[in-house]
Scaffold this active site. Structure first.
Site, mmCIF file in Angstrom:
data_model
loop_
_atom_site.group_PDB
_atom_site.id
_atom_site.type_symbol
_atom_site.label_atom_id
_atom_site.label_comp_id
_atom_site.label_asym_id
_atom_site.label_seq_id
_atom_site.Cartn_x
_atom_site.Cartn_y
_atom_site.Cartn_z
ATOM 1 N N ASP A 90 -18.942 66.857 33.584
ATOM 2 C CA ASP A 90 -20.188 67.533 33.240
ATOM 3 C C ASP A 90 -21.297 66.812 34.001
ATOM 4 O O ASP A 90 -21.416 65.583 33.914
ATOM 5 C CB ASP A 90 -20.483 67.421 31.749
ATOM 6 C CG ASP A 90 -19.611 68.321 30.888
ATOM 7 O OD1 ASP A 90 -18.686 68.957 31.422
ATOM 8 O OD2 ASP A 90 -19.862 68.380 29.668
ATOM 9 N N HIS A 147 -12.490 63.355 34.990
ATOM 10 C CA HIS A 147 -11.161 63.950 34.959
ATOM 11 C C HIS A 147 -10.716 64.334 36.368
ATOM 12 O O HIS A 147 -11.527 64.393 37.299
ATOM 13 C CB HIS A 147 -11.166 65.180 34.052
ATOM 14 C CG HIS A 147 -11.428 64.860 32.605
ATOM 15 N ND1 HIS A 147 -10.476 65.023 31.622
ATOM 16 C CD2 HIS A 147 -12.535 64.367 31.974
ATOM 17 C CE1 HIS A 147 -10.984 64.665 30.454
ATOM 18 N NE2 HIS A 147 -12.240 64.253 30.648
ATOM 19 N N SER A 250 -23.906 57.643 35.394
ATOM 20 C CA SER A 250 -23.958 57.367 36.815
ATOM 21 C C SER A 250 -23.634 58.607 37.629
ATOM 22 O O SER A 250 -24.012 59.715 37.270
ATOM 23 C CB SER A 250 -23.026 56.223 37.172
ATOM 24 O OG SER A 250 -23.335 55.734 38.449
#
Length: 292
Positions: A90, A147, A250
């Site tokens: 995201d 992921h 980050s």
């Protein structure tokens, strides 16, 4: 003038010391203080706790546990087309495009070296020259687990010591070589589209970068590049499977070999969601065009 000050002050701040202090606090089970900080953070950054597996802030005993919170099952369905890569995080697209020679585009007037990004290893950088890259910024409110965009077998991991500048858009536009300057963890995978590099870039008050196979990589930061190779280990991760996480936010940079993929309607500034379409296998695109 204010923007100029926000950037310049970062050059003189003791960024590593500040980050380690925040990291200590974020990992502490500080009871009422922890709960206060979590609730203030949720309010300040408008965190959507309805997506979290545990939506009640009181569930989290440390700030880190809250920050790396799991999402509800199936809330981020993974693109299941074998010819389609999915988004890893995201976040928000910072930049994307072609790696020109040894250069990756950072922001207007700023490029950085893919060789430097990958720990000063020309044998790794040569794989990606002429390929594609995408830089995704994770804001404080985002889900902070990373992921896999595609099935992959781990071949290399590097820890590259460096600075801890902020990686927000303002800093990216004003600090030369930002993503190849900050501390980072580089991972390289063999995948169905060739080698893929997923680089986890540290930032101010990023207390820790972890991977699922090695645990905590930093801190401590160290002073020299560390390179682990996994030729004799069979570490495989499936598309959509968690590969790492940031304890405080980050950026990731994903690099592909030449002629491997074509990005799926990316635009700078667009919101990304884990599991949604990211890129298409180039071979599949060419075959499709040949039939038209």
């Amino acid at each position: 003038m204010l923007d100029w000050f926000k950037v310049r002050v970062q050059y003189i701040l003791p960024k590593h010391l500040l980050s380690r202090m925040v990291g200590w606090l974020a990992s502490a089970e500080a009871g009422a203080l922890t709960q206060f900080l979590i609730k203030i953070f949720i309010k300040a950054f408008k965190v959507d706790m309805s997506e979290a597996k545990h939506s009640d802030p009181s569930y989290y005993r440390t700030f880190n546990a809250f920050f790396t919170r799991e999402l509800k099952d199936d809330i981020r369905p993974i693109e299941d087309n074998d010819k389609q890569l999915c988004h890893s995080v995201d976040g928000r697209v910072s930049q994307f495009g072609k790696i020109i020679g040894d250069n990756i585009f950072q922001a207007k007037g700023h490029n950085y070296s893919v060789t430097t990004l990958l720990g000063g290893k020309p044998e790794l950088a040569s794989i990606f020259k002429g390929g594609e890259f995408a830089t995704i910024y994770l804001s404080p409110k985002d889900y902070h687990r990373i992921h896999m965009p595609i099935d992959g077998k781990l071949t290399d991991m590097l820890h590259v010591p460096g600075e801890l500048f902020s990686v927000n858009p303002l800093t990216a536009a004003n600090v030369p070589g930002l993503f190849a300057r900050n501390e980072r963890v580089v991972t390289i995978f063999d995948t169905p589209v060739g080698k893929v590099a997923i680089v986890l870039v540290g930032a101010t008050i990023v207390a820790s970068i972890e991977t699922v196979w090695a645990g905590n990589i930093t801190p401590p930061a160290g002073k020299t590049v560390q390179h682990w190779q996994y030729e004799d280990e069979d570490i495989r991760l499936s598309k959509g499977e968690e590969m790492g996480r940031f304890k405080l936010g980050s950026t990731i940079v994903v690099c592909f070999e030449p002629n491997a993929v074509e990005f799926d309607d990316l635009q700078a500034g667009m919101i990304t969601r884990l599991g949604q379409p990211f890129a298409v296998v180039k071979e599949d695109i060419e075959k499709s065009n040949d039939t038209k």
